[in-house]
Design an enzyme around this catalytic site. Structure first.
Site, PDB file in Angstrom:
ATOM      1  N   GLU A  72      54.292  42.722  24.298  1.00  0.00           N
ATOM      2  CA  GLU A  72      55.021  41.717  25.072  1.00  0.00           C
ATOM      3  C   GLU A  72      54.677  40.283  24.686  1.00  0.00           C
ATOM      4  OE1 GLU A  72      55.704  44.295  29.137  1.00  0.00           O
ATOM      5  OE2 GLU A  72      53.952  43.000  29.051  1.00  0.00           O
ATOM      6  N   ASN A  91      34.473  34.124  32.341  1.00  0.00           N
ATOM      7  CA  ASN A  91      34.663  34.924  33.564  1.00  0.00           C
ATOM      8  C   ASN A  91      33.419  35.268  34.374  1.00  0.00           C
ATOM      9  OD1 ASN A  91      37.511  35.088  33.005  1.00  0.00           O
ATOM     10  ND2 ASN A  91      36.980  36.581  31.429  1.00  0.00           N
ATOM     11  N   CYS A 151      48.934  35.824  33.655  1.00  0.00           N
ATOM     12  CA  CYS A 151      47.685  36.127  32.955  1.00  0.00           C
ATOM     13  C   CYS A 151      47.063  37.416  33.477  1.00  0.00           C
ATOM     14  CB  CYS A 151      46.713  34.963  33.141  1.00  0.00           C
ATOM     15  SG  CYS A 151      45.114  35.193  32.341  1.00  0.00           S
TER      16      CYS A 151
END
EC number: 2.1.1.192
Length: 353
Positions: A104, A230, A346
């Site tokens: 994608e 993260n 995201c």
């Protein structure tokens, strides 16, 4: 270099998309043609956006027949197109071979229409298992070839009838696990004789592939660079990102420091905010210390993939976390999450509709 991506046997045609001008010149010489033909093809593919040999009207019939026989202008097939209420569009592609493998790309226009970003994929599925990313749940089915990366831009721009101002390698896959094809595609996007995008308008992201970062530094690649951080603590990061097993956070931060020192450019840390996992005072304080140690900016991103059992942070929680980061003295951006309703935001790319 010419043999790269030629196919599994000698009967397959040579794909010409995704080739640098130098590579096209070598191919033309191999075919017994003058090198100037390469520039004509290069210009036709990326400036005129030709898709068939018949569109190259300055070529002789004999030359076009030769190209038709030996070379390919293969292009991706769009199997699904979804449009969000916010204007974001998600495209699901498969290769022309029709092997059923889907990947994608996302068209993301800004609210004012000035910035138009295409988020592209570098792999089908992913080699890693980030706990907050839908792509990680897919079976890894291989690297995308350079022409499959480049053609994502060509096909999206053709369909939306507009040109991107920015390209980000933040779709499916780990870009640095497909280094050669990603950098080859980026060089074509950057080339003034092709897509003519400035290096600062092309961003390559990584989850923390340290040897790939060092290769990026060694090659002095000119593109923007982002690290999906993260979590500011090795143990906490290991719980949500399996790459921590191979490349530890201290190794990653040293590579980031070397990046800013050697290339004299600011690095971006991407930080997906997950309540109860990587937010709060303690984590913010550790992230501030990291940010103060090198030239960087921080993009905070609210969790989008709530189906993993975590929840998206509230506006109040986001504002509180950003306030805790302000002592770092670095730019902090609360990155918006367009395309959530079409699974285009995201962390949501997984061929879902």
């Amino acid at each position: 270099m010419i043999s790269e991506n030629l196919g599994e046997n000698q009967t397959e045609k040579i794909p010409l998309k995704g080739r640098t001008l130098k590579e096209l010149s070598e191919i033309m010489i191999t075919l017994g043609e003058k090198p100037f033909r390469a520039k004509q093809i290069y210009h036709g593919l990326y400036v005129n956006r030709y898709e068939t040999w018949d569109q190259f009207t300055t070529f002789s019939k004999i030359f076009k027949e030769k190209l038709e026989e030996l070379c390919s202008l293969t292009h991706l097939q769009v199997v699904k197109q979804l449009k969000s209420v916010d204007g974001t569009q998600k495209f699901t592609f498969t290769s022309e071979s029709g092997n059923g493998k889907e990947f994608e790309a996302v068209w993301i226009p800004s609210g004012d229409g000035g910035r138009k970003t295409i988020c592209i994929s570098s792999q089908i599925g992913c080699t890693l298992n980030c706990k907050f990313c839908a792509t990680a749940k897919l079976e890894f089915q291989g690297n995308l070839k350079a022409h499959e990366i480049v053609d994502q831009i060509l096909q999206v721009e053709k369909i939306v009838g507009d040109k991107a101002t920015n390209v980000v390698f933040m779709g499916m896959g780990e870009p640095l696990h497909n280094y050669f094809n990603v950098i080859r595609a980026a060089s074509i996007f950057h080339d003034p004789d092709a897509f003519n995008l400035g290096a600062k308008r092309i961003t390559i992201s990584t989850s923390g592939v340290v040897n790939g970062i060092r290769r990026f530094i060694e090659n002095k690649e000119p593109y923007n660079f982002a690290i999906s951080l993260n979590h500011p603590d090795p143990k906490g990061r290991l719980q949500i990102m399996d790459i921590e097993e191979k490349f530890s956070l201290p190794e990653l931060l040293q590579a980031a420091k070397d990046f800013t020192r050697e290339l004299k450019r600011r690095i971006t840390f991407e930080y997906v905010m997950i309540p109860g996992v990587n937010m709060g005072f303690e984590n913010a304080n550790k992230l501030v210390k990291i940010a103060k140690s090198l030239d960087c900016k921080i993009n905070v991103i609210p969790l989008n993939t709530e189906f993993f059992g975590w929840r998206r942070p509230t506006r109040e929680e986001i504002a509180e976390f950003i306030a805790l980061l302000e002592p770092a003295g670095v730019p902090i951006l609360n990155r918006r999450s367009p395309g959530k309703d079409i699974f285009g935001a995201c962390g949501m790319l997984a061929s879902k509709s």
